[in-house]
Structures are given as structure tokens and as C-alpha cells.
Design an enzyme around this catalytic site. Sequence first.
Site, PDB file in Angstrom:
ATOM      1  N   ASP A   8      43.623  41.714  39.761  1.00 58.79           N
ATOM      2  CA  ASP A   8      42.324  41.507  40.441  1.00 58.79           C
ATOM      3  C   ASP A   8      42.516  41.497  42.021  1.00 58.79           C
ATOM      4  OD1 ASP A   8      39.723  40.735  40.817  1.00 58.79           O
ATOM      5  OD2 ASP A   8      39.776  38.815  40.128  1.00 58.79           O
ATOM      6  N   ASP A 102      37.569  46.821  40.965  1.00 59.72           N
ATOM      7  CA  ASP A 102      38.575  45.934  41.548  1.00 59.72           C
ATOM      8  C   ASP A 102      39.380  45.062  40.436  1.00 59.72           C
ATOM      9  OD1 ASP A 102      36.418  44.542  40.704  1.00 59.72           O
ATOM     10  OD2 ASP A 102      35.927  43.275  42.567  1.00 59.72           O
ATOM     11  N   GLU A 103      39.259  45.400  39.242  1.00 63.46           N
ATOM     12  CA  GLU A 103      40.173  44.704  38.172  1.00 63.46           C
ATOM     13  C   GLU A 103      40.561  45.775  37.062  1.00 63.46           C
ATOM     14  OE1 GLU A 103      38.643  41.234  36.296  1.00 63.46           O
ATOM     15  OE2 GLU A 103      36.538  41.934  36.779  1.00 63.46           O
TER      16      GLU A 103
END
Length: 359
Positions: A8, A102-103
Amino acid sequence: MRKIVHVDMDAFYASVEQRDDPSLRGKPVVVAWRGARSVVCAASYEARIFGIRSAMPAVRAERLCPDAIFVPPDFTRYKAVSRQVREIFHRHTDLVEPLSLDEAYLDVTHAKTGMQLATEVAQLIRTQIREETQLTASAGIAPNKFLAKIASDWRKPDGQFVIAPSRVDAFLLPLKVNRIPGVGKVMDGKLAALGIVTVADLRQRPLEELQAHFGSFGQSLYRRARGIDERPVEPDQEVQSVSSEDTFSEDLALDALAPHILRLAEKTWLATRRTERIGRTVVLKLKTSNFRILTRSYTPEQPPTSQEALAQIALALTRRVELPAQTRYRLVGVGLGGFSDVENGAVQGQLFGQMPPLE
């Protein structure tokens, strides 16, 4: 035994802005459009000190920190950085499941590098991300996706945490139940009313009791309390739908749902922008006070091109709900499905350009 890593990026959008504009470093940065109905896309760690969080109304963020610097989101830049990060992931495994820009989940059971320790793989990935993007990431390492996601929050920012198979119970049982993904404020309150505060409390309850209170989610709670999650990492799975839901502390009449639908439409539209894909089918989801779930959907000739259009279609779908007027609702959701890729710049500009405020 599988070795799953959840990576993350730390305050991703805000961190990209601070990286690219040195004048923003060390300052409370809020990535959001200004406007009465806008929501926060991301907040720097300096802004989080004031209580600002993602998905919070932008006007509330301004009240919490009048000195915050508001920066409009630039998803083209964020997606370019996300591609860099994803390329790093694929150096180590082809089993990469992106959840957003983003993850992602990675299955490193058989890492390409031949490294045996998942902790070393995660550390190397984080080092490569820092060196190549000048951004930081946090990681959780565990035997399954559920535990890895919880673990990635444990050492944020710029850290990692491992839950070894032999330590699952020792880690899990003392946790508050609101650490379980899907247990929000309303669900947390309902569990507390039953005397369920920790995962240890939850584990003591039989499956039948949890299903009686929470329907199908009861089975998920039962399994999570035991650290069970057999879902595989699904490589590069394309997003097929995006949705946002609200569960109410008190059941509401149908005509009281409009403000919630407007807010959920904005959240869903924002999530759609992150995928840079086109959603063509609008879905309204309702759950009645007796746990009956119903959905209504509509596919217009042209896909919705703004959050306002999405909201208006979702509101119109409430008129297709043919239940008695006295019916009360405990949940409402707004979604977009039938996704396809944005094919060219003109279409992207039309769909993902300026976000008009909802009036």
C-alpha cells in the site's frame, strides 16, 4: 502455505504532489476539488494530524485545517507512477492483483528472484519503489489476503509487518472487530450491542447466530474471526464495477435516501476516475429493514459523463422500487458496472475532465 504480500503506497496522491512540488513538503496537503459536495481524495500525513481523511467532505477538511493546501487531483500523473510501481511488482511475481492505483496483493510463494523469505521480498520491493519513484510504501506479509491487508497498516508509513502462520491467533484475537475490513461504524455499533468488541468475542459466537443477525456477512465475520481467507490472488484482474454503500444507524424511508444517494454517487464517480475506465450501467442497491436485498439498474445509450448524471440516474431508479410505502431501508448503494477502457484522449477528457458539483 501461501506467502501473500499486500503493498500500500503511503498517502499516494498527496505524496506524488509533494514529490513533484517541493514547496508542498512538510505541509498539510489535501488532494481534492474545492466545492460544497467535493470529497477528499487523499491527505498528506501532515494533514492527517488534524483529523483529515480520504472520502471526507472537502468543506469539513477546510474547517479542520484552515491552513491546508488544496491541490486538484491529477490522475494522469498518478496512473503513470502506478505503472512504475506495478512494473516493480512484476519483477518478483506474475501473481499481482491491483486493488487500485496505490495498492495491490502479491503472491510471492514462488518468487521469480528465488528468494524464500516473503519478508525479504517485501523489503526489496519497498526499497526499489523508494529508489525509483522517490515515494514510500508499506507492506503486510501473511498467509492470506485478509491478514496481509490488516498487517500493511501496522507499520505505516514506510514500514512492514509480518503475521507468521504460527502467530495468527496471537495477533488476531486481541484486535478490535472494527479492524476487520467491512466492519464500519454502524456494523461496529451493532456488534458492540451484542457484546462483541474484540475478535476473541466474535470467535465465541456460533455461525448460526451471526447469520441470524447479519445475513450473508455473518458467514464472512465467522471466517475472518478464525483468520480464514481462501481467496486466491487474481493476476491483473480488470475492474468490472465500482460501488459505494451506506449502512444507516436508523432505518430510513425511501424518500429520505436522496442525500445519501447524492453523496454515494460522488464517491463512486471518484473511484471510477481512479480506474480510468468507463462504467456504462448504473446500479442502485437497497437493503430493507428485514435484510431483503434488491437492485435496480439502467444502461443509458451513452455512459454517464459526470457525477451529476450518475446521481440523477440513481435517483430515478428509486422510482422503480415497488415496495409498500412503509418499507424502511437499512442500506443504500450506488454503483457503476459494465466497464470498458477509455480508448482515446478525447473520450478521456469528456469523461474525466472537470468534475461538476452536484446542485
